[in-house]
Scaffold this motif. Sequence first.
Motif, PDB file in Angstrom:
ATOM      1  N   CYS A 234       0.812  -1.228   0.000  1.00 35.65           N
ATOM      2  CA  CYS A 234       0.000   0.000   0.000  1.00 35.65           C
ATOM      3  C   CYS A 234       0.842   1.274   0.000  1.00 35.65           C
ATOM      4  O   CYS A 234       1.775   1.425   0.778  1.00 35.65           O
ATOM      5  N   ILE A 235       0.499   2.207  -0.880  1.00 35.17           N
ATOM      6  CA  ILE A 235       1.184   3.501  -0.906  1.00 35.17           C
ATOM      7  C   ILE A 235       0.296   4.602  -0.318  1.00 35.17           C
ATOM      8  O   ILE A 235       0.562   5.789  -0.503  1.00 35.17           O
TER       9      ILE A 235
ATOM     10  N   ILE B 187      -8.492  -0.533   3.039  1.00 32.26           N
ATOM     11  CA  ILE B 187      -7.120  -0.877   3.423  1.00 32.26           C
ATOM     12  C   ILE B 187      -7.022  -1.059   4.930  1.00 32.26           C
ATOM     13  O   ILE B 187      -6.345  -1.965   5.426  1.00 32.26           O
TER      14      ILE B 187
ATOM     15  N   CYS C 220      -8.992   3.604  -2.460  1.00 31.48           N
ATOM     16  CA  CYS C 220      -9.939   2.547  -2.069  1.00 31.48           C
ATOM     17  C   CYS C 220     -10.988   3.072  -1.091  1.00 31.48           C
ATOM     18  O   CYS C 220     -12.120   2.599  -1.072  1.00 31.48           O
TER      19      CYS C 220
ATOM     20  N   CYS D  99      -2.703   5.863  -0.900  1.00 29.46           N
ATOM     21  CA  CYS D  99      -3.248   6.889  -1.791  1.00 29.46           C
ATOM     22  C   CYS D  99      -4.674   7.260  -1.412  1.00 29.46           C
ATOM     23  O   CYS D  99      -5.158   8.322  -1.741  1.00 29.46           O
ATOM     24  N   SER D 100      -5.365   6.329  -0.766  1.00 23.77           N
ATOM     25  CA  SER D 100      -6.752   6.490  -0.305  1.00 23.77           C
ATOM     26  C   SER D 100      -7.803   6.328  -1.409  1.00 23.77           C
ATOM     27  O   SER D 100      -8.982   6.565  -1.154  1.00 23.77           O
TER      28      SER D 100
ATOM     29  N   CYS E 219      -6.992   0.252  -6.953  1.00 21.77           N
ATOM     30  CA  CYS E 219      -5.717   0.250  -6.223  1.00 21.77           C
ATOM     31  C   CYS E 219      -4.520   0.320  -7.183  1.00 21.77           C
ATOM     32  O   CYS E 219      -4.357  -0.544  -8.044  1.00 21.77           O
TER      33      CYS E 219
HETATM   34  S1  SF4 Z   1      -6.014   1.960  -3.113  1.00 21.74           S
HETATM   35 FE1  SF4 Z   1      -6.030   1.657  -0.885  1.00 21.74          FE
HETATM   36  S2  SF4 Z   1      -4.813  -0.217  -0.622  1.00 21.74           S
HETATM   37 FE2  SF4 Z   1      -4.345   0.517  -2.687  1.00 21.74          FE
HETATM   38  S3  SF4 Z   1      -2.541   1.793  -2.404  1.00 21.74           S
HETATM   39 FE3  SF4 Z   1      -4.304   3.162  -2.272  1.00 21.74          FE
HETATM   40  S4  SF4 Z   1      -4.752   3.277  -0.050  1.00 21.74           S
HETATM   41 FE4  SF4 Z   1      -3.415   1.514  -0.375  1.00 21.74          FE
END
Ligand code: SF4
Lengths: 222, 495
Positions: free
Chosen positions: B318-319, B347, B324, B321-322, B380
């Motif tokens: 996980c980076i 996440i 999800c 990014c939010s 994601c």
């Molecule tokens: S989509 Fe969610 S699980 Fe995937 S990198 Fe972004 S925060 Fe992490």
Amino acid sequence: MSSRERILGRVRRALADVPQDDTSYEQAVPREYLREHGDRSVEQTVDLLAENLADYRALVHRTDAEELPNLIMRLLAQRGSQSVLVPPELPPEWMSAAGPTRVHDRAASTPHELDKVESVITGCAIAIAETGTIVLDGSPDQGRRRITLVPDHHICVVRVPDQVVSSVPQALERLDPTRPLTWISGPSATSDIELDRVEGVHGPRTLEVVLVSGRASAEENA
Amino acid sequence: MSGTFVGMPAFPVAAHDAVRNETLRGNLRHATHTIRAKRAKAVAEVSDWAELREAGKRIKDHTLFHLDRYLVQLEEAVTAAGGTVHWAADADEANRIVVQLVKETGESEVVKVKSMATQEIGLNEALEEEGIRAYETDLAELIVQLGKDRPSHILVPAIHRNRGEIREIFTREMSEWGRPAPEGLTDTPAELAEAARLHLREKFLRAKVGVSGANFMIAETGTLVVVESEGNGRMCLTLPETLISVVGIEKILPTWRDLEVFLQTLPRSSTAERMNPYTSMWTGTTDEDGPQNFHLVLLDNGRTDTLADEVGRQALRCIRCSACLNVCPVYERAGGHAYGSVYPGPIGAILSPQLRGTASEIDASLPYASSLCGACYEVCPVAIDIPEVLVHLRERIVEGGQVTREGNKVILKPAKGHAAERAAMRAARWAFGRPGALRTGQRLASRTRRFHPRTLPGPGRAWSESRDLPTLPAEPFRDWWQRTQGGNTDKGAAK
Ligand code: SF4
């Protein structure tokens, strides 16, 4: 046992199920993505840079080497700046027509002193067309990171097309990671209120980018 | 793991309260819907998104599989560049290290850039106990801090607050912390941003110690990278004399070049921008430019335990990014606080129970806080199969099994008959029992995604059947959804 040994030991035990694999890193990761997006002429790349900079609310100006000093003078006059921070080796001709007091950044300059200066003018290391980004690397025509941060008005001069690359992958190839790098895409902004972008928080609220053509520059800093 | 959220009710109870709060729901719906559309547009702009996503996934997996090697390489590179590296096995140790480092400077305040890792370990509270005041400088963090609130989103921790509430918090609280809010402050975002600028300026200019996290650390060069928007990050990273960065061990990338992938995928996934306004990269210290003392605290705090789980370890890609969160129908209805952790949303539902274990009701119920619609996986940027991990964690909670806690293998008892079981069931009913909550997710879930249904096998199956737990449908979720009009004609029994 030190925490270092403890953590490394836990990592190794956690990976006990992973088969030993001596594939080199280059081979382990396929990089089938593009080195740049689209097929553009040099001029089109510069146009794209201008467009993307403007899209994120940088004020973009285009000029040539001869007109540059006058343009800088006008930008500072329009802003009404009385004082301008300059990095140690700003090309002297850039400021040759400008009126405001030049303030030289010194190692001992405190943030409070810098806060009293209204504008700052610098060069850059490179600019990225696809993302509308300028990158500073602390070279003598750009100065320390703080001088482009504290004043509220930043004028950044980009030599086109020499300093322009198309894409992020091309930018990384030309940058030196051992230097402190600042990537700037538009003026300071926030999306923290209802996820809507608002320009102008802590960094310079006005970013003016001058694309200057017409002089083959000598060496690149990157 | 810190005790910040101890005492949280299990997911369904907290979610239920959130749903009753009309303002919160309205704020969340507005914000997440705004960003969803923008993100889709930003992603569509790059024709090679699928390849970037695949490369991101492979880089992260490769790094995790050789994490010991890259950690040592990073330590060498940071040290060679003039930094000092510390290792922290858990939250307490990380807090002790940071407190000690701040005390050595003789200062009693620090400025902070938004960092998930320092929230996770409860650093602000630990500093407070030692008489050190930590000022959050990210606008959303400031809103949370002034409002004596908890973060509810990874990227925008105050997403649950609308502009009117923010105005009220600023007007009421700023004077307690420093420069008061301007007279007659209105609720236009530009004025609110200006109020924050003025309030924090004096703190930046006098700060001697900065505390940050990092989005990426490059093993080969020792470079740290912080991606931000407002410039508060640049302030904290360059003006103080001492910089302390607390970073999870999974944030490593092997090479400088790897940034070419993540600097393309992260901004588009998080704020839906081609590029975020500011990215800072620094390697150790630089003479006369920026902090002359740089400390890197490498944090484990449950990450190696997560790494030991063959299915669950992908969560470490996980980076943050939010994306999800922003597409999740359950998050949209429940709100971030219901997840009882600094990592909310999909996440959080797979990360918290792995970092903290599933001993508490909230952590045991988290893997059930999902309808498994798959929208999180679709967006994601490092292709974490969140539904797969959710199902895996559910199985383990129900059936028990071997897990790793603080580096030791332990056997988890089946949840049957325990409070955790009841909490889990309530969460599942909550997530499944709300067609309205699911509709949005359905629209986003791709038809092509092969969702391998996993009904709870063996004892888990018996457990779920006898308890009317809505198990997973054996046909693709979307088809099942349409066939049954959102579950209304079919109470969710496994087919
Ligand atoms: S989509 Fe969610 S699980 Fe995937 S990198 Fe972004 S925060 Fe992490």
